[in-house]
Design an enzyme around this catalytic site. Structure first.
Site, PDB file in Angstrom:
ATOM      1  N   TYR A   1      49.792  20.762 -33.322  1.00 13.74           N
ATOM      2  CA  TYR A   1      50.179  21.212 -34.661  1.00 13.74           C
ATOM      3  C   TYR A   1      51.554  20.664 -35.039  1.00 13.74           C
ATOM      4  O   TYR A   1      51.741  20.119 -36.136  1.00 13.74           O
ATOM      5  CB  TYR A   1      50.190  22.735 -34.737  1.00 13.74           C
ATOM      6  CG  TYR A   1      50.805  23.253 -36.024  1.00 13.74           C
ATOM      7  CD1 TYR A   1      50.178  23.044 -37.245  1.00 13.74           C
ATOM      8  CD2 TYR A   1      52.029  23.924 -36.020  1.00 13.74           C
ATOM      9  CE1 TYR A   1      50.747  23.493 -38.427  1.00 13.74           C
ATOM     10  CE2 TYR A   1      52.605  24.373 -37.205  1.00 13.74           C
ATOM     11  CZ  TYR A   1      51.954  24.158 -38.403  1.00 13.74           C
ATOM     12  OH  TYR A   1      52.526  24.584 -39.577  1.00 13.74           O
TER      13      TYR A   1
ATOM     14  N   LYS B   1      52.523  18.016 -38.222  1.00 10.68           N
ATOM     15  CA  LYS B   1      53.484  18.335 -39.278  1.00 10.68           C
ATOM     16  C   LYS B   1      54.637  17.325 -39.278  1.00 10.68           C
ATOM     17  O   LYS B   1      55.140  16.942 -40.339  1.00 10.68           O
ATOM     18  CB  LYS B   1      54.026  19.754 -39.098  1.00 10.68           C
ATOM     19  CG  LYS B   1      52.991  20.851 -39.309  1.00 10.68           C
ATOM     20  CD  LYS B   1      52.401  20.836 -40.716  1.00 10.68           C
ATOM     21  CE  LYS B   1      53.359  21.341 -41.764  1.00 10.68           C
ATOM     22  NZ  LYS B   1      52.728  21.425 -43.112  1.00 10.68           N
TER      23      LYS B   1
END
Length: 377
Positions: free
Chosen positions: A158, A162
């Site tokens: 994750y 990002k």
């Protein structure tokens, strides 16, 4: 600088932050020409709330996938400002890495390409604190800022998506548009967001109800972070959207990222839950279930089991070493640069943020209690 007359697209508008951004855009009396909202799903309550707020502003709802180029072309046609909040948030590894990459990075890249194709001028990206850390060593940060040097370590999907998406956004700042102007991009790195509708907070409340209204302790008291109220994160997006239209301010902010926090106290994640719920009779466990070092070894064992079981079954542990590091590393950042460069100041005080969240927690707890009683649990 006003947003009057602008056409704005908000992606991820059905999510916690996206909903609040749309609500503030519609409720500000800015007289936008149009607010276009994009997400895969919208609840009927969310859509009704938007309708109640829109006034003279045209509200256009688009249900679609950020990975669908034809959907994106429809969404950005005639738009001058995009606020891109859509992403998949996954701290446990529940989502396949390729899916995370396709949505968080691939979807952002497609949206950027479509914006450039259709001469969209302003692009604001909702980034994350996880872009910078904490790293695997759990190196602490106290009141960091945009100039702080921190050793980032890759590895958690994750955070990687990002980080890469933010990089894509900021690298395209300044590209020429057909009308002779240039593409303006910025990113906002938010702290941990709390507030009404938070899925993480809802999960903790429901767990606490089953634990005699006592929150489980996932973080040490000394692992101080600075959580931020969802209304203030949304307000930062609105303030930045106004600033990018200012000929003087835009020179300072274009192509940059900013940390967004507010005046909530520096507190551990677990003690934040307690602070929000204690007036409703919630307690919190005094200490971690076992020493932190043992928890890391336990998490490693679960990760090994998950790896060994991969050929037969997909097992995702409810705890991993990254999550333990995230919750137990002192990690705080200041919003002073955002205040200086584009005039961001929190719209809601800590007391008001707490009261608003507490009212929602009471509703969640009541629904959970009623459900358990109906099941004789």
């Amino acid at each position: 600088m006003s947003l009057a007359g602008m056409k704005c697209l908000v992606t991820g508008a059905g999510g916690l932050l996206g909903q609040r951004i749309v609500s503030q855009l519609l409720d500000e009396g800015e007289n936008l020409a149009e607010v276009r909202v994009l997400d895969r799903t919208f609840s009927s309550e969310t859509l009704q709330h938007f309708e109640d707020l829109k006034g003279s502003t045209l509200l256009t709802v688009i249900k679609g996938d950020i990975r669908d180029t034809s959907c994106l072309q429809k969404a950005v046609q005639g738009i001058s400002l995009v606020i891109h909040t859509a992403c998949v948030i996954d701290v446990l590894g529940l989502v396949e890495k390729q899916v995370l990459w396709d949505i968080n990075v691939g979807g952002t890249q497609r949206l950027l390409e479509t914006c450039l194709l259709h001469d969209v001028k302003y692009f604001i990206y909702t980034s994350s604190l996880e872009v910078v850390g904490p790293n695997h060593r759990g190196d602490p940060v106290s009141n960091g800022d945009e100039d702080s040097v921190y050793q980032v370590t890759p590895g958690f999907p994750y955070a990687e998506t990002k980080r890469e998406a933010e990089k894509c956004v900021l690298e395209l700042d300044g590209l020429p548009l057909k009308d002779g102007s240039s593409f303006v991009t910025c990113a906002l790195r938010s702290m941990y967001i709390f507030g009404e509708g938070s899925p993480f907070l809802r999960k903790h409340v429901n767990e606490a109800i089953l634990n005699n209204k006592v929150f489980f302790r996932y973080s040490r008291k000394e692992a101080l972070v600075n959580p931020v109220y969802v209304g203030n994160v949304a307000w930062a997006h609105i303030q930045l959207a106004k600033a990018v239209r200012d000929p003087e301010k835009v020179k300072q902010i274009k192509g940059r990222f900013y940390y967004i926090s507010d005046d909530s106290p520096h507190i551990s994640y677990s003690d934040l839950n307690h602070e929000l719920g204690k007036e409703l009779g919630f307690g919190v466990e005094r200490k971690l279930a076992m020493p932190l070092t043992m928890l890391y070894w336990y998490a490693l064992l679960l990760e090994i089991m998950s790896f060994l079981l991969q050929p037969f079954v997909r097992y995702v542990p409810l705890i991993n070493r990254h999550l333990l590091t995230l919750m137990n590393t002192p990690f705080t950042f200041s919003y002073k640069k955002a205040q200086k460069d584009f005039g961001y100041t929190p719209r809601y005080s800590w007391e008001e943020s707490k009261q608003r969240t507490r009212r929602w927690i009471a509703e969640v707890a009541s629904l959970k209690t009623t459900y358990l009683k109906s099941k004789n649990i």
